[in-house]
Design a protein around this motif. Sequence first.
Motif, short mmCIF file in Angstrom:
data_model
loop_
_atom_site.label_atom_id
_atom_site.label_comp_id
_atom_site.label_asym_id
_atom_site.label_seq_id
_atom_site.Cartn_x
_atom_site.Cartn_y
_atom_site.Cartn_z
N GLU A 1 13.22 0.84 -4.90
CA GLU A 1 14.59 0.88 -4.39
C GLU A 1 14.66 1.67 -3.07
OE1 GLU A 1 18.62 1.38 -6.71
OE2 GLU A 1 17.68 3.34 -6.42
N GLN A 2 13.99 2.79 -3.03
CA GLN A 2 13.99 3.63 -1.83
C GLN A 2 13.34 2.88 -0.65
OE1 GLN A 2 12.05 7.45 -2.21
NE2 GLN A 2 13.27 8.27 -0.54
N LEU A 3 12.20 2.23 -0.90
CA LEU A 3 11.55 1.48 0.17
C LEU A 3 12.47 0.37 0.68
CD1 LEU A 3 8.03 0.45 0.79
CD2 LEU A 3 9.64 -1.41 0.53
N LEU A 4 13.12 -0.34 -0.23
CA LEU A 4 14.00 -1.44 0.18
C LEU A 4 15.20 -0.94 0.96
CD1 LEU A 4 13.88 -3.60 -3.07
CD2 LEU A 4 12.76 -4.11 -0.87
N GLU A 5 15.72 0.22 0.59
CA GLU A 5 16.87 0.78 1.32
C GLU A 5 16.47 1.22 2.72
OE1 GLU A 5 18.33 3.90 -1.20
OE2 GLU A 5 19.41 2.48 -2.49
N GLN B 1 0.82 -1.21 0.00
CA GLN B 1 0.00 0.00 0.00
C GLN B 1 0.86 1.26 0.00
OE1 GLN B 1 -3.13 -0.17 2.95
NE2 GLN B 1 -3.88 -2.13 2.18
N GLN B 2 1.99 1.21 0.68
CA GLN B 2 2.91 2.35 0.67
C GLN B 2 3.46 2.60 -0.73
OE1 GLN B 2 6.11 1.97 3.50
NE2 GLN B 2 7.18 3.76 2.73
N LEU B 3 3.86 1.54 -1.41
CA LEU B 3 4.37 1.67 -2.78
C LEU B 3 3.29 2.24 -3.70
CD1 LEU B 3 6.34 -1.69 -3.20
CD2 LEU B 3 7.32 0.62 -3.06
N ALA B 4 2.08 1.71 -3.60
CA ALA B 4 0.98 2.17 -4.45
C ALA B 4 0.67 3.64 -4.17
CB ALA B 4 -0.27 1.32 -4.22
N ALA C 1 8.96 3.74 -10.87
CA ALA C 1 8.54 2.60 -10.04
C ALA C 1 9.77 1.91 -9.45
CB ALA C 1 7.71 1.62 -10.87
N ALA C 2 10.79 1.70 -10.25
CA ALA C 2 12.00 1.06 -9.75
C ALA C 2 12.67 1.93 -8.68
CB ALA C 2 12.97 0.79 -10.90
N GLY C 3 12.66 3.23 -8.87
CA GLY C 3 13.23 4.14 -7.88
C GLY C 3 12.44 4.14 -6.58
N ILE C 4 11.13 4.13 -6.68
CA ILE C 4 10.26 4.09 -5.49
C ILE C 4 10.52 2.80 -4.70
CG2 ILE C 4 7.86 3.83 -4.72
CD1 ILE C 4 7.11 5.71 -7.11
#
Length: 149
Positions: free
Chosen positions: A143-147, A88-91, A138-141
């Motif tokens: 990547e940021q969440l994973l970091e 939900q955060q990613l979306a 999308a990949a940047g979003i």
Amino acid sequence: MNNHKELAKSYFLEGYNCAQSVVLAFHEELGLDKETAASMASAFGGGMGRLREVCGTVSGMFLVLGQLKGYHDPKDLDGKKALYTQVQQLARTFEEHHGSIICRELLGLDRRLDDPTPSARTTEYYKKRPCADLAADAAGILEQLLENT
């Protein structure tokens, strides 16, 4: 980490669909070869098989997240909640950036179902489609969440 944004954009410009582009940008972290990653995400392009529903780049984020942070025990309610919270955060972040997570809305289309025949990847196609930039974002979003987790 790799520069997932540039990788996702370049994969899209090579001809991969939107979902494949995001998943391929993370294929090494997923422990998948390119063929497996591309096949796994292949049905999600064009808003799921050109149904123009959830944007393939968003589906790609979710596929990667599920592989890296997902749960496997159906009784793991805490794991499920944690994953769904991140989904939900990613979306929400993607929608804040682009106004929607729905393919047809992002493309300015007025109909839900589209012809299943993929569009030819021409110079004109790339000029009128925001998909390469959506894949990069999308990949940047993701990547940021994973970091940050």
